[in-house]
Design a protein around this motif. Sequence first.
Motif, PDB file in Angstrom:
ATOM      1  N   UNK A   1      -1.057 -11.788  18.775  1.00  0.00           N
ATOM      2  CA  UNK A   1      -1.429 -12.429  17.283  1.00  0.00           C
ATOM      3  C   UNK A   1      -1.827 -14.058  17.414  1.00  0.00           C
ATOM      4  N   UNK A   2      -1.051 -14.703  18.050  1.00  0.00           N
ATOM      5  CA  UNK A   2      -1.143 -16.081  17.907  1.00  0.00           C
ATOM      6  C   UNK A   2      -2.433 -16.499  18.773  1.00  0.00           C
ATOM      7  N   UNK A   3      -3.029 -15.543  19.744  1.00  0.00           N
ATOM      8  CA  UNK A   3      -4.165 -15.713  20.374  1.00  0.00           C
ATOM      9  C   UNK A   3      -5.379 -15.398  19.676  1.00  0.00           C
ATOM     10  N   UNK A   4      -5.294 -14.184  18.742  1.00  0.00           N
ATOM     11  CA  UNK A   4      -6.461 -13.762  17.861  1.00  0.00           C
ATOM     12  C   UNK A   4      -6.513 -15.146  17.023  1.00  0.00           C
TER      13      UNK A   4
ATOM     14  N   UNK B   1     -14.255  -9.435  10.164  1.00  0.00           N
ATOM     15  CA  UNK B   1     -14.069  -8.033  10.204  1.00  0.00           C
ATOM     16  C   UNK B   1     -13.025  -7.572  11.440  1.00  0.00           C
ATOM     17  N   UNK B   2     -13.553  -8.372  12.497  1.00  0.00           N
ATOM     18  CA  UNK B   2     -12.604  -7.889  13.719  1.00  0.00           C
ATOM     19  C   UNK B   2     -10.938  -8.285  13.462  1.00  0.00           C
ATOM     20  N   UNK B   3     -10.960  -9.463  13.000  1.00  0.00           N
ATOM     21  CA  UNK B   3      -9.384  -9.699  12.518  1.00  0.00           C
ATOM     22  C   UNK B   3      -9.045  -8.812  11.421  1.00  0.00           C
ATOM     23  N   UNK B   4      -9.667  -8.654  10.432  1.00  0.00           N
ATOM     24  CA  UNK B   4      -9.305  -7.748   9.460  1.00  0.00           C
ATOM     25  C   UNK B   4      -8.826  -6.415   9.702  1.00  0.00           C
TER      26      UNK B   4
ATOM     27  N   UNK C   1      -7.338 -12.762   5.141  1.00  0.00           N
ATOM     28  CA  UNK C   1      -7.331 -11.864   6.277  1.00  0.00           C
ATOM     29  C   UNK C   1      -5.954 -12.298   7.517  1.00  0.00           C
ATOM     30  N   UNK C   2      -5.963 -13.562   7.652  1.00  0.00           N
ATOM     31  CA  UNK C   2      -5.030 -14.143   8.611  1.00  0.00           C
ATOM     32  C   UNK C   2      -3.667 -13.986   8.036  1.00  0.00           C
TER      33      UNK C   2
ATOM     34  N   UNK D   1       2.000  -8.499   9.277  1.00  0.00           N
ATOM     35  CA  UNK D   1       1.809  -7.195   9.837  1.00  0.00           C
ATOM     36  C   UNK D   1       2.553  -7.562  11.360  1.00  0.00           C
ATOM     37  N   UNK D   2       2.059  -8.466  11.820  1.00  0.00           N
ATOM     38  CA  UNK D   2       2.622  -8.807  13.111  1.00  0.00           C
ATOM     39  C   UNK D   2       4.211  -9.049  12.966  1.00  0.00           C
TER      40      UNK D   2
END
Length: 144
Positions: free
Chosen positions: A6-9, A33-36, A79-80, A86-87
Motif C-alpha cells: 500500500x505504501x508502495x502504491x 483510476x488504477x489506485x481507485x 482515493x488515497x 481499506x489497507x
Amino acid sequence: MLQTSADGLSALIEDMNEEELRARPHGLAPVLWQIGHVAVIDARLARQAGQPLDVPEGWEALFAMGASGEGHLPAREAVVGLLREANDGLVRLSRADLARPIERSPGGTEPLGYELAFRLFHRGYHAGKIMTLRALLGKPRLLG
C-alpha cells in the motif's frame, strides 16, 4: 506486505500532479483510476470479512474491473484515503483466522488467507500498470 504494498502504491504517485494522475495516454485508464480500483477491491474484501468500511456511492461502478477510467474521477485525497482505510482493514484481518471462508463475487468461497494474498498480486499488477503510465507521461522510473 500489505502495508509495504500500500505504501508502495502511494509512493508511485507522490511526484504526480493532478493532470498526470488523470491523463489517459493511448486511451489507457489513468493512474488515479488504477489506485481507485485497488482501493475499492480492497475495501470490498474488508467489508465482506466484517470490517466497517464505507465506499462512496458510485465508486463500485466507477472503479469496476473493465471500466475505462473515463469521466469524472474523485480527488486524489479521497482515493488515497480509501486506499489507506481499506489497507488498515486488511491488516487487521491478517491477524484473524486466515482459514475462515470468505464469500467471493459471484458465488463460491475462498479462505481469508488466499484473498489477502491475492490482494498482494493484484496490487503488484496495478503497480506495473502505473509504471507503464508513468513512462508514457515522461516520469522517472521508480522501480527496477
